[in-house]
Design an enzyme around this catalytic site. Structure first.
Site, short mmCIF file in Angstrom:
data_model
loop_
_atom_site.label_atom_id
_atom_site.label_comp_id
_atom_site.label_asym_id
_atom_site.label_seq_id
_atom_site.Cartn_x
_atom_site.Cartn_y
_atom_site.Cartn_z
N ILE A 72 33.26 37.19 40.37
CA ILE A 72 34.33 37.44 39.40
C ILE A 72 33.69 38.15 38.21
CG2 ILE A 72 36.05 36.35 37.90
CD1 ILE A 72 36.65 36.15 40.95
N SER A 109 25.62 39.51 32.31
CA SER A 109 26.56 40.25 31.47
C SER A 109 26.27 40.05 29.98
CB SER A 109 27.98 39.76 31.77
OG SER A 109 28.89 40.28 30.82
N ASN A 110 26.67 41.03 29.20
CA ASN A 110 26.60 40.90 27.73
C ASN A 110 27.45 39.72 27.25
OD1 ASN A 110 29.33 42.05 26.40
ND2 ASN A 110 28.94 43.14 28.30
N TYR A 134 33.77 33.03 32.06
CA TYR A 134 33.00 34.05 32.79
C TYR A 134 31.58 34.16 32.20
CZ TYR A 134 31.48 38.89 33.68
OH TYR A 134 30.75 40.01 34.00
N SER A 163 28.26 47.70 29.44
CA SER A 163 29.52 48.23 30.00
C SER A 163 29.15 49.38 30.91
CB SER A 163 30.43 48.73 28.87
OG SER A 163 30.64 47.73 27.91
N CYS A 164 29.17 49.12 32.22
CA CYS A 164 28.69 50.13 33.18
C CYS A 164 29.87 50.86 33.80
CB CYS A 164 27.83 49.46 34.24
SG CYS A 164 26.95 50.66 35.27
P1 NAI Z 1 34.07 44.42 40.28
O1 NAI Z 1 35.01 43.33 39.98
O2 NAI Z 1 34.60 45.80 40.40
O3 NAI Z 1 33.25 44.09 41.62
C1 NAI Z 1 32.90 42.77 41.98
C2 NAI Z 1 33.11 42.60 43.47
O4 NAI Z 1 32.79 41.25 43.82
C3 NAI Z 1 34.56 42.86 43.90
O5 NAI Z 1 34.64 43.91 44.83
C4 NAI Z 1 35.02 41.54 44.47
O6 NAI Z 1 35.85 41.67 45.62
C5 NAI Z 1 33.70 40.86 44.83
N1 NAI Z 1 33.89 39.42 44.88
C6 NAI Z 1 34.58 38.64 44.01
N2 NAI Z 1 34.62 37.38 44.44
C7 NAI Z 1 33.92 37.35 45.61
C8 NAI Z 1 33.63 36.33 46.54
N3 NAI Z 1 34.05 35.06 46.38
N4 NAI Z 1 32.89 36.65 47.62
C9 NAI Z 1 32.47 37.92 47.82
N5 NAI Z 1 32.72 38.94 46.98
C10 NAI Z 1 33.45 38.65 45.88
O7 NAI Z 1 32.93 44.37 39.17
P2 NAI Z 1 31.88 45.49 38.72
O8 NAI Z 1 32.35 46.12 37.50
O9 NAI Z 1 31.53 46.32 39.89
O10 NAI Z 1 30.63 44.58 38.31
C11 NAI Z 1 29.63 44.22 39.26
C12 NAI Z 1 28.85 43.04 38.71
O11 NAI Z 1 28.25 43.39 37.47
C13 NAI Z 1 29.69 41.80 38.45
O12 NAI Z 1 28.93 40.65 38.81
C14 NAI Z 1 29.92 41.82 36.95
O13 NAI Z 1 30.08 40.51 36.45
C15 NAI Z 1 28.64 42.47 36.47
N6 NAI Z 1 28.85 43.19 35.22
C16 NAI Z 1 29.53 44.39 35.23
C17 NAI Z 1 29.73 45.08 34.05
C18 NAI Z 1 30.41 46.41 34.02
O14 NAI Z 1 30.52 46.98 32.93
N7 NAI Z 1 30.87 46.97 35.15
C19 NAI Z 1 29.26 44.53 32.76
C20 NAI Z 1 28.56 43.27 32.88
C21 NAI Z 1 28.37 42.65 34.07
C1 15L Z 2 31.67 42.72 31.82
O1 15L Z 2 30.96 41.74 32.00
C2 15L Z 2 32.70 43.11 32.81
O2 15L Z 2 32.30 42.88 34.12
C3 15L Z 2 33.14 44.58 32.68
O3 15L Z 2 34.34 44.76 33.40
C4 15L Z 2 33.32 44.97 31.22
O4 15L Z 2 34.39 44.27 30.67
C5 15L Z 2 32.04 44.70 30.45
O5 15L Z 2 31.61 43.36 30.63
C6 15L Z 2 32.17 44.95 28.95
O6 15L Z 2 31.86 44.06 28.17
O7 15L Z 2 32.53 46.08 28.58
#
Ligand code: NAI
Ligand code: 15L
Length: 264
Positions: A72, A109-110, A134, A163-164
């Protein structure tokens, strides 16, 4: 590497990393519960819920590196966070311990430090101040990684991602943005390093406005190249300036600091 596992491969970052990390291993094993594109050459696509202990054991077997993006990724109900980020992470680490102790990159995460103010510059020794359930689940993940390192020697790079996204989407992201290219080079650096231990790294680009000091991780030699300033004009033309008294303008975690508890 022979086989690199990417969890969360159907998500926003996972879909991008599937392409960008294609040459880092002979085979990419891609996993999620969400839809993914069918396997291409040198790819394996495996649907697996992080909460499924036996499935996770099979998923991790034969992998010599893991980029753990699954789970999540924003505020949600406690039960959903518990299944994916609490139980799911335990399952991942137990599977890694049982199957050759592959090095893990944990996408933290931040939001573990969301209640620091935007006028504070902090390093990784600053005590956690999570802003959401979270963020608390990511604190747990960081603690779990440290326990598996000190007890069993299982190495983790804890990457506190800002924020990626393709480009910064808000004023706050002028500080917190991490480019896809910089995340890719960080992953490459981590898997090529002779030793990682259990190091915490701010996943942030070389933004003029960043809030985070990465000196604990300097020894790895990762030097992010992108700078959110290059996108300032584009960002300002697509978003409004936040009220200076709003959470978005005050806290590092931005709007997450004002979210309530989401019922199950
Ligand atoms: P996203 O939500 O797009 O991708 C996460 C994936 O995990 C989803 O495809 C979802 O189906 C899967 N998932 C969720 N619950 C699951 C479960 N029970 N079993 C298997 N898969 C499950 O998130 P995003 O943006 O790609 O982020 C990737 C990781 O990086 C996450 O862990 C997020 O917390 C972390 N992150 C991302 C940031 C961002 O700016 N994109 C910032 C900080 C942290
Ligand atoms: C996160 O941890 C989230 O996964 C991402 O969707 C953004 O909200 C990011 O932090 C953010 O702080 O910009």
């Amino acid at each position: 590497m022979k086989r690199l596992l990417i969890t969360g491969a159907g998500g926003g970052m996972g879909r991008v990393m599937r392409e960008r990390l294609a040459t880092l291993a002979e085979t990419l094993r891609l996993s999620d519960v969400a839809p993914m594109e069918a396997a291409g050459p040198r790819e394996e696509v495996v649907y697996c819920d992080l909460a499924d202990r036996d499935g996770m054991m099979r998923l991790v077997e034969g992998c010599d590196g893991i980029v753990h993006l699954g789970g999540i990724s924003r505020e949600d109900s406690f039960s959903r966070i518990m299944q994916a980020n609490i139980l799911g992470l335990y399952n991942l680490y137990e599977a890694a311990r049982a199957h050759g102790m592959p090095r893990i990159i944990f996408a933290s995460s931040n939001h573990v430090v969301g209640f620091y103010r935007q006028d504070q510059f902090i390093d990784t020794r600053a005590p956690a101040l999570p802003d959401t359930l979270y963020g608390v689940s990511k604190c747990y993940g960081e603690a779990l990684a440290k326990m598996y390192y000190h007890k069993f020697g299982l190495e983790t790079a804890i990457v506190r991602i800002g924020s990626c996204f393709e480009m910064p989407r808000s004023h706050r992201m002028m500080a917190s943005w991490l480019s896809y290219a910089d995340f890719t080079s960080l992953v490459e650096t981590i898997f090529k390093a002779p030793r990682v231990g259990c190091t915490t790294i701010w996943g942030v680009s070389n933004n003029d406005a960043r809030w985070w000091d990465n000196s604990e991780a300097n020894f790895l030699g990762w030097r992010p190249k992108d700078n959110a300033e290059d996108y300032r004009l584009a960002m300002e033309s697509s978003t409004t300036t936040p009220d200076p008294n709003s959470a978005d303008a005050i806290y590092q975690g931005g709007p997450f600091t004002s979210f309530g508890i989401k019922p199950d």
